[in-house]
Design a protein around this motif. Sequence first.
Motif, short mmCIF file in Angstrom:
data_model
loop_
_atom_site.label_atom_id
_atom_site.label_comp_id
_atom_site.label_asym_id
_atom_site.label_seq_id
_atom_site.Cartn_x
_atom_site.Cartn_y
_atom_site.Cartn_z
N ILE A 167 51.53 24.74 25.87
CA ILE A 167 52.34 23.56 25.61
C ILE A 167 53.18 23.85 24.36
N VAL A 168 54.48 23.77 24.50
CA VAL A 168 55.40 24.10 23.42
C VAL A 168 56.23 22.87 23.08
N ASN A 169 56.25 22.49 21.79
CA ASN A 169 57.00 21.29 21.42
C ASN A 169 58.49 21.58 21.36
N PHE A 170 59.29 20.56 21.08
CA PHE A 170 60.73 20.68 21.21
C PHE A 170 61.35 21.60 20.16
N ALA A 171 60.57 21.95 19.15
CA ALA A 171 61.04 22.92 18.16
C ALA A 171 60.65 24.34 18.55
N GLY A 172 60.01 24.49 19.71
CA GLY A 172 59.64 25.82 20.19
C GLY A 172 58.29 26.30 19.69
N LYS A 173 57.50 25.41 19.09
CA LYS A 173 56.19 25.79 18.55
C LYS A 173 55.09 25.50 19.56
N VAL A 202 65.04 20.04 14.02
CA VAL A 202 64.63 19.49 15.32
C VAL A 202 63.46 18.53 15.14
N ASN A 203 63.49 17.44 15.86
CA ASN A 203 62.38 16.50 15.89
C ASN A 203 61.28 17.10 16.77
N GLU A 204 60.23 17.62 16.16
CA GLU A 204 59.17 18.30 16.90
C GLU A 204 58.46 17.37 17.88
N ASN A 205 58.47 16.07 17.58
CA ASN A 205 57.77 15.11 18.42
C ASN A 205 58.65 14.52 19.52
N TYR A 206 59.87 15.04 19.66
CA TYR A 206 60.76 14.51 20.69
C TYR A 206 60.19 14.71 22.09
N GLY A 207 59.56 15.85 22.29
CA GLY A 207 58.97 16.14 23.58
C GLY A 207 58.37 17.52 23.59
N CYS A 208 57.75 17.89 24.70
CA CYS A 208 57.17 19.22 24.83
C CYS A 208 57.31 19.69 26.28
#
Length: 417
Positions: free
Chosen positions: A97-103, A76-82
């Motif tokens: 705030i959780v990024n698009f990888a769920g972190k 997953v592109n972590e910087n795609y969105g949050c």
Amino acid sequence: MHVNNDFQRNSNISHVFDTVWRNSVISRIDISKKLDLYRSTVSNIIGTLLENNVILEGELGSVTNKGGRKPVFLSVNENYGCIAGIELQPDTFSVSIVNFAGKQILTFTGETKVNETLLSDPESLFEDIVDSIISELVQKTSDLNVPVLGISIGIPGIVNIDKGIIIRSDPFNLHNFDYGKKLGSRYGLPLFMENDAKCCAWLQCADNGEHGGGINQESKPDFLCVLARDYKGNPNMNWPGVYKKGVGVGLSIVMNGRLVDGHNYAAGEYVSHSWRGVKEGQTGLPDAVLSTIGSFDDSYREWIIDLFTTLTVQIPLLEPCSVFLHGQPQNKADLINETIRTSVPQFLRILEKCGARFVIMPEDKNEISRGAALMFFQKLFEIPFIESEDSYSRLDWDFVFDLQKKASSEKLLHSGK
């Protein structure tokens, strides 16, 4: 809902992205095997996700014994969105705030600001509270290199997430509040609300590899989440009917991998076996006990006995794989276990009969806000029943693709004021 190409395409994208989301690195071949989809179908979906920058191609894997080309790993592109997850209580709020990888990439907390001039209008007051939190959220996320793509809020109360309505929230004195109409488009992003105990279930679904819709086909768990917290309330919002003594308890139920809402969205509303209908609150315990739960172990022990005696009856009805207890201080874990062992042994016996486990979750002030944020992803993964009606909380992939492009080119999130 009619079965059509758009529905099938959206479902396949959800299945494939869900699989990538839950596996830090995975190849097209592995996805095809896991989902029992044709390789050509998987390749087409991966192409769509790569084209929209949702996932990334990484290093090559190892050649199998049969030879052939090395598989290319996907992630997953972590910087795609949050996503901004918010727990909102009358006295305090918490944001994750959780990024698009769920972190989880950012957290903050604060006191709930109450405009006393709006006390006679609970709906306007609630909107003002949410506005103030979103305003702070805009400031806190302004330096992030990741665009905010959605907002999810967990609150105490009964929420119809499919219609976008808070059916009832006594702490905020709300009744049939159409938050979807009032707040759904105010901030330029999709906004959902959910019961706080159900946010714990969304958290468990994500952390345990399962969720309410897209689901790993290898396992669809049943579990029960118990959220037990001391809700202090806010002296400025001393609404009639708000009960402040003792610890508030809420349940959330997941069966076959899906959250159970009930026909009135009130599944999980808790009432103790000792409650007799003439007493305020959720239990029949004496006020002297309820008012000293946090200060005297004897009172806390009596409350634990009451709670787990009640839960014992629920276990054979629901037959969960796990029972998770959220919201209790970590230093109470030994007392909880000892009290159950000595005073409510039937709870442990029925767990054993059902092959279930009991887990006291570590104390985490951000668990509900993080669960709220993770709910957004799982709503994106969710495969709706074909015969189900359209839902306010349903997310379409093309909508997300367009939203991300807009958010990346401009500051889409705004305070709404």
